[in-house]
Design a protein around this motif. Structure first.
Motif, PDB file in Angstrom:
ATOM      1  N   LEU A 264      12.974  25.656 -10.131  1.00 35.67           N
ATOM      2  CA  LEU A 264      13.375  24.526  -9.286  1.00 35.67           C
ATOM      3  C   LEU A 264      14.752  24.767  -8.663  1.00 35.67           C
ATOM      4  O   LEU A 264      14.979  24.476  -7.483  1.00 35.67           O
ATOM      5  CB  LEU A 264      13.401  23.234 -10.101  1.00 35.67           C
ATOM      6  N   PHE A 267      14.449  27.281  -5.711  1.00 40.34           N
ATOM      7  CA  PHE A 267      13.881  26.694  -4.494  1.00 40.34           C
ATOM      8  C   PHE A 267      14.833  25.687  -3.858  1.00 40.34           C
ATOM      9  O   PHE A 267      14.995  25.659  -2.626  1.00 40.34           O
ATOM     10  CB  PHE A 267      12.527  26.047  -4.799  1.00 40.34           C
ATOM     11  N   LYS A 268      15.479  24.882  -4.667  1.00 39.99           N
ATOM     12  CA  LYS A 268      16.400  23.889  -4.105  1.00 39.99           C
ATOM     13  C   LYS A 268      17.607  24.566  -3.469  1.00 39.99           C
ATOM     14  O   LYS A 268      18.095  24.122  -2.414  1.00 39.99           O
ATOM     15  CB  LYS A 268      16.835  22.909  -5.194  1.00 39.99           C
ATOM     16  N   TYR A 272      14.488  24.130  -0.126  1.00 39.93           N
ATOM     17  CA  TYR A 272      13.103  23.670  -0.223  1.00 39.93           C
ATOM     18  C   TYR A 272      13.034  22.214  -0.695  1.00 39.93           C
ATOM     19  O   TYR A 272      13.809  21.805  -1.564  1.00 39.93           O
ATOM     20  CB  TYR A 272      12.309  24.526  -1.214  1.00 39.93           C
ATOM     21  N   THR A 274      10.726  19.732  -2.892  1.00 43.42           N
ATOM     22  CA  THR A 274       9.879  20.053  -4.041  1.00 43.42           C
ATOM     23  C   THR A 274       8.938  18.888  -4.340  1.00 43.42           C
ATOM     24  O   THR A 274       9.335  17.728  -4.337  1.00 43.42           O
ATOM     25  CB  THR A 274      10.735  20.362  -5.279  1.00 43.42           C
ATOM     26  N   TYR A 292      11.860  16.987  -9.372  1.00 40.09           N
ATOM     27  CA  TYR A 292      11.190  17.179  -8.084  1.00 40.09           C
ATOM     28  C   TYR A 292      11.551  16.044  -7.139  1.00 40.09           C
ATOM     29  O   TYR A 292      11.826  14.916  -7.567  1.00 40.09           O
ATOM     30  CB  TYR A 292       9.670  17.212  -8.276  1.00 40.09           C
ATOM     31  N   PHE A 332       7.950  23.372  -1.516  1.00 37.81           N
ATOM     32  CA  PHE A 332       7.358  23.956  -2.720  1.00 37.81           C
ATOM     33  C   PHE A 332       6.509  22.893  -3.403  1.00 37.81           C
ATOM     34  O   PHE A 332       6.997  21.811  -3.735  1.00 37.81           O
ATOM     35  CB  PHE A 332       8.430  24.459  -3.688  1.00 37.81           C
TER      36      PHE A 332
END
Length: 495
Positions: A264, A267-268, A272, A274, A292, A332
């Motif tokens: 996580l 991606f962050k 992104y 989520t 998320y 994501f």
């Protein structure tokens, strides 16, 4: 004349004629509360849960017992007073045990408990104080049983959560939308064709092939259940069950999976959004903070008393809606579906080896329908998506129940039935990285994807070993064992 010895509280309690409504209520709820926490601690380890269960198991009966006792002492109800506290004690005690054993409410079971409470009241009301004493002794035992569970949770080492390099600061050179779809218990196509399975599945396998998915034969999980696998997957590290005794639950797994983990963060850090979409609130039973940005379950929908498994919630419509609302990305998605799942968990519910296999086949068909629809929606709207279909563990087909897996076996079909998992990837532009041959087990999935998206091969220097592990309780000393070594060979090595 010798002075009378002072009587202890318990003697006074037994020998006087007073009623103790608050103590009677405490005795009815305290042991079931401790029993429930001992057996479900990892599912309810939040302050919110503690407040709820103390209120329901202790404070509520205290109020009910006190008020009922007072009301039964006046007017036309006076004749019922000797029966009120015994009945309430039996009814609440067994009702709470019923909730603790089944993690849910049932009117049928409640009616049975009501009948038992009436019968016990008529037979044993004169022995109520001794029964209260026995319930309090059970509570003391319950405290000693719960204490090591809590201590283990509080003292558990978080060292395994640390990364050996700076992968969390990875900068992606490519930013496709990433869809991680996890069909529970879906074994690899290679295993479906042999062993205990022998299940035709050509239609779905061909569907993926025609849509440019690459299949990874003989791929497997590192762990035997959903929570240990996913906590390992999202941290890209081994935890070896935290040296536990139950391979279905691992310490802090839910918080790691849905609150905060290395994947996580990566991606962050790369901008992104989520999304977590799931058919069941299994990862949410302890009401963890959600890491998320979006989820198809709200905190209010999660019951305090639940196994996290019930009627499945649709994930296809939310996926379609989120894709429509955020078409620009990068996004994501973690999508969890609970088919085909695995065979039953208990011998008492088992349909036998062949019956469980037939049930798995039916659920596999349902899984294929869902995966086909999900894939079609994604590719229609996002043809260059990075789509990963990877299961969490095998289907345990060939056993009467998953309990069989706690017993040592040297049968490779038995072991593969536990760990074999599907892995099929739709690489953007159909171009898999040259190092995708490193995809052998689930623990390294996201480290390899991160190396691919960042075009930084140095992250591959810290791949975890590809061993598969299980907890054994029978036919060998209890403990965590390596069942498959990093080379893919069947072994039996105690950690």
């Amino acid at each position: 004349m010798e002075p009378k010895k002072k009587q202890g509280f318990f003697s006074v309690f037994l020998n006087n004629g007073k009623a103790y409504p608050l103590l009677t209520a405490l005795a009815a709820g305290l042991y079931p509360l401790l029993f429930y926490y001992t057996n479900n601690y990892k599912m309810i380890n939040s302050w919110e849960h503690l407040g709820y269960f103390v209120s329901i198991f202790l404070l509520l009966p205290m109020v009910v017992f006190f008020v009922a006792h007072k009301l039964s002492g006046v007017g036309i109800l006076k004749g019922l007073q000797p029966y009120v506290l015994p009945f309430l004690n039996f009814f609440f005690f067994f009702s709470y045990l019923n909730v603790a054993l089944y993690a849910g409410f049932s009117w049928i079971r409640t009616l049975v408990v009501f009948g038992i409470a009436v019968l016990l009241t008529l037979l044993l009301r004169k022995f109520l104080k001794k029964i209260i004493g026995f319930q309090l002794i059970l509570a003391v035992i319950g405290i000693f049983t719960l204490t090591p569970v809590v201590i283990k949770q509080l003292n558990y080492s978080k060292e395994w959560l640390l990364q050996p390099d700076v992968i969390e600061q990875a900068e992606f050179k490519m930013k496709p939308n990433v869809y991680f779809i996890q069909p529970d218990g879906y074994v690899n196509f290679s295993e479906l064709k042999k062993g205990f399975y022998n299940i035709p599945n050509d239609d779905f396998e061909n569907f993926l092939f025609k849509n440019n998915f690459k299949d990874y034969p003989n791929f497997r999980s590192n762990y035997a259940a959903t929570l240990p696998t996913n906590s390992s997957v999202f941290m890209m590290k081994h935890h070896y069950y935290n040296n536990g005794s139950d391979f279905t639950e691992t310490i802090n797994a839910r918080n790691i999976i849905v609150t905060d983990n290395s994947v996580l963060r990566i991606f962050k850090n790369n901008g992104y959004r989520t999304f977590f979409l799931t058919e069941q609130p299994y990862f949410l039973t302890n009401k963890p903070n959600l890491g998320y940005d979006f989820c198809n379950f709200s905190n209010e929908e999660i019951n305090f008393v639940t196994t996290g498994i019930g009627d499945p919630k649709d994930v296809i419509a939310p996926l379609r809606n989120y894709m429509g609302s955020y078409p620009e990305g990068p996004n994501f998605f973690f999508v969890e579906i609970f088919n085909p799942g695995h065979i039953t968990n208990t011998e008492t519910d088992s349909k036998g080896v062949e019956g469980e296999r037939e049930h798995y086949i039916e659920s596999l068909r349902e899984s294929n329908k869902k995966l086909t629809e999900l894939t079609k929606i994604i590719l229609k709207n996002d043809p260059e998506a990075l789509i990963v279909i990877m299961a969490d563990h095998g289907g345990f087909v060939g056993m009467a129940s998953t309990q069989d897996s706690y017993t040592k076996s040297s049968d490779p079909n038995f072991v593969n039935s536990i760990f074999s998992t599907i892995l099929a990837i739709h690489w953007p532009n159909g171009a898999a990285p040259e190092f995708d041959n490193e995809l052998k087990s689930s623990v390294n999935l996201f480290r390899i994807l991160t190396a691919y998206l960042s075009e930084e091969k140095s992250y591959l220097e810290n791949l975890q070993e590809d061993g598969s592990y299980i907890i054994i309780n029978y036919d060998a000393p209890k403990g965590v064992y390596q069942y498959i070594n990093p080379e893919g060979d069947l072994v039996f090595k105690k950690l």
